[in-house]
Design an enzyme around this catalytic site. Structure first.
Site, mmCIF file in Angstrom:
data_model
loop_
_atom_site.group_PDB
_atom_site.id
_atom_site.type_symbol
_atom_site.label_atom_id
_atom_site.label_comp_id
_atom_site.label_asym_id
_atom_site.label_seq_id
_atom_site.Cartn_x
_atom_site.Cartn_y
_atom_site.Cartn_z
ATOM 1 C CD GLU A 118 28.542 -75.124 64.152
ATOM 2 O OE1 GLU A 118 28.691 -74.155 64.890
ATOM 3 O OE2 GLU A 118 27.608 -75.933 64.278
ATOM 4 C CG HIS A 230 23.427 -67.397 61.698
ATOM 5 N ND1 HIS A 230 23.405 -67.965 60.440
ATOM 6 C CD2 HIS A 230 23.921 -68.355 62.532
ATOM 7 C CE1 HIS A 230 23.863 -69.212 60.522
ATOM 8 N NE2 HIS A 230 24.189 -69.459 61.781
ATOM 9 N NE ARG A 271 27.648 -67.942 63.296
ATOM 10 C CZ ARG A 271 27.102 -68.644 64.282
ATOM 11 N NH1 ARG A 271 26.542 -68.034 65.301
ATOM 12 N NH2 ARG A 271 27.111 -69.948 64.234
ATOM 13 C CG HIS A 328 22.270 -66.090 65.538
ATOM 14 N ND1 HIS A 328 21.216 -66.987 65.533
ATOM 15 C CD2 HIS A 328 23.365 -66.809 65.917
ATOM 16 C CE1 HIS A 328 21.657 -68.180 65.893
ATOM 17 N NE2 HIS A 328 22.948 -68.105 66.147
ATOM 18 N NE ARG A 363 27.335 -66.927 69.854
ATOM 19 C CZ ARG A 363 26.837 -67.935 69.141
ATOM 20 N NH1 ARG A 363 27.296 -69.158 69.301
ATOM 21 N NH2 ARG A 363 25.873 -67.716 68.278
HETATM 22 C C1 SIN Z 1 24.260 -72.445 63.783
HETATM 23 O O1 SIN Z 1 23.988 -73.630 63.901
HETATM 24 O O2 SIN Z 1 24.667 -71.959 62.742
HETATM 25 C C2 SIN Z 1 24.066 -71.541 64.957
HETATM 26 C C3 SIN Z 1 24.841 -72.014 66.077
HETATM 27 C C4 SIN Z 1 25.408 -70.906 66.877
HETATM 28 O O3 SIN Z 1 24.821 -69.828 66.891
HETATM 29 O O4 SIN Z 1 26.489 -71.077 67.428
#
Ligand code: SIN
Length: 482
Positions: A118, A230, A271, A328, A363
């Protein structure tokens, strides 16, 4: 339990998301009696909605040091290193603990844990369950384990209204219907406050109730200016507004395209960066969405996302998904130490309600479910060392205040991805107290860093590195945390 009834427990946990459930389970496994207060059915906790996984340095090419470096890089000079070290060092073992309670994580073709990627992670280190159903499966597994514990009482549908304090110590919780639980320690695990913003990925109950409970008992709060937006929440699709499209999908190769059909951002940057690039694109072209192209990704691997999109009339294997940022995750919260202890005796806080400094200004993806487990366990162990409490009478319940639609719209307008003094000042008189607290922290931080972007102070001020805006009384004061 009838009205006015009293329960005595070693521990009372407010909130039944991943952090609350795991903390309760840890305490019960140590022989403690535990009462869990849960206002909502399980399916409305933010953990249950969580699509991301648990980040842990498990790969042969990975290490806690690399996980720490990524966490610090994403957190933009504000991560409290001691808290991040706890997380990265303890997360791998916690995955094993969850497997012991029969949590089944996704495996690769050799039967080893499948590790996902991610944004902001330099290695594959995210474990999932059921693709993007990790939160749902974790919440189910933890609740199933908890109900097997004989000394656990669960008050479902009960809403904590105020904390019961005696001589400056929290000694329990009073529910809205006047039921009271007295305990050696109280653990707040009610999640965050992202639903205070009009456009959100969160369930409606994420309005900072635990944060306000703790504050009314005198606990310090911090870093409320940092709410994470997000990058990829569905927009303009009736019935699916704010539905999250997991970052794991970008980890598997999905791309973001602007109105001209061209890519415009590194989809796997942290993010805050991706969200802001999207925001700039929306502004520049006066459109409400960019396109998420997941046609190259096997949508069947993310069944809940695929199903939700198909039901909304979007076939992700053929069409672009209209997405835009949405509130988010709150990085700020109730000030806590490395064991979840707040500034008030007898009161602990874990999960998204807490602010240990772990996430800094932004985060790192999937660090939050890991945090729930690691710090949930630590708080339970520490809380059980609290002394037994006296036997006075509980106070009466206090009616809960909820934010209005106007407050939520004002938060999106004035404390959104890009803010400035004049907008923030309009929130200072908002009737929902947390809105004004967010504004006070955001006004105090006269710089742009991570998720907090001030158009009137567009640069980062290195003098504020590691400095956290802490509110103990009325106004924030900056404190250096290590
Ligand atoms: C996501 O799956 O994009 C959200 C997971 C998160 O907030 O860490």
């Amino acid at each position: 339990m009838p009205r006015n009834e009293r329960i005595d427990s070693d521990l009372v946990v407010v909130g039944a998301g991943a952090a609350g459930l795991y903390s309760a389970l840890t305490a019960a496994s140590l022989g403690a009696s535990v009462t869990v207060i849960s206002a909502t059915p399980l399916a409305q906790t933010a953990s249950y909605w969580a699509q991301g996984g648990l980040a842990a340095a498990l790969g042969a090419d990975d290490s806690p040091e690399l996980h720490l470096a990524d966490t610090e890089r994403a957190g933009r000079g504000l991560v409290r290193r001691s808290a991040a070290e706890v997380l990265v060092n303890e997360a791998p073992e916690m995955i094993g603990r969850l497997q012991e309670i029969r949590m089944r994580f996704d495996a690769d073709s050799s039967g080893d844990l499948a590790l996902g990627l991610e944004g902001g992670h330099s290695r594959r280190r995210i474990v999932h369950a059921g693709g993007s159903s990790t939160g749902r499966r974790l919440a189910r597994q933890l609740s199933a384990a908890l109900v097997r514990e004989p000394k656990v009482t669960i008050l479902e549908g009960a809403r904590a209204s105020n904390l019961w304090t005696e001589d400056g110590r929290v000694v329990g919780v009073v529910c809205e219907d006047d039921r009271a639980v007295r305990a050696r320690a109280t653990v707040i695990a009610t999640g965050g406050a992202a639903a205070l913003w009009n456009r959100t990925t969160n369930p409606p109950g994420s309005i900072g109730i635990g944060i306000m409970l703790a504050r009314s008992a005198g606990a310090a709060v911090a870093d409320l200016e940092f709410v994470q937006f997000h990058p990829t929440a569905v927009v303009g699709v009736p019935g699916r507004e704010g539905f999250l499209i997991s970052e794991a999908i970008r980890g598997e190769g999905a791309t973001l395209v602007g109105p001209d059909g061209e890519r415009f951002v590194d989809e796997l940057a942290p993010r805050d960066e991706v969200a802001r690039e999207i925001w700039a694109m929306l502004d520049q072209h006066a459109v409400e969405s960019v396109g998420l192209d997941m046609t190259s990704v096997d949508a069947e691997r993310f069944p809940n996302i695929n199903d939700a999109l198909m039901q909304a009339g979007i076939d992700p294997s053929k069409e672009l998904i209209p997405v835009a940022p949405a509130a988010h995750y709150l990085m700020g919260g109730v000030v806590s130490d490395l064991n979840g202890a707040t500034t008030v005796a007898g009161l602990y806080v874990i999960g998204e309600s807490a602010c240990s400094g772990l996430h800094g200004a932004n985060r790192l993806a999937s660090n939050s479910l890991s945090e729930c487990i690691v710090f949930g366990a630590r708080a339970a162990r520490s809380a059980l060392d609290e002394p037994t409490v006296s036997s006075g009478e509980p106070p009466s319940s206090v009616p809960l205040q909820l934010p209005s639609r106007e407050t939520r719209e004002a938060m999106w307008r004035n404390a959104g991805l890009v803010r400035d003094r004049s907008g923030l000042e309009q929130l200072l008189e908002d009737p929902y107290p947390l809105a004004a607290l967010v504004a006070r922290c955001a006004l105090a931080r006269e710089e742009s860093r991570g998720a907090h972007w001030r158009s009137d102070f567009p640069s980062l001020d290195s003098g504020l590195d590691s400095m956290h805006a802490v509110i103990s009384g009325t106004d924030p004061a900056f404190e250096h945390w290590q």
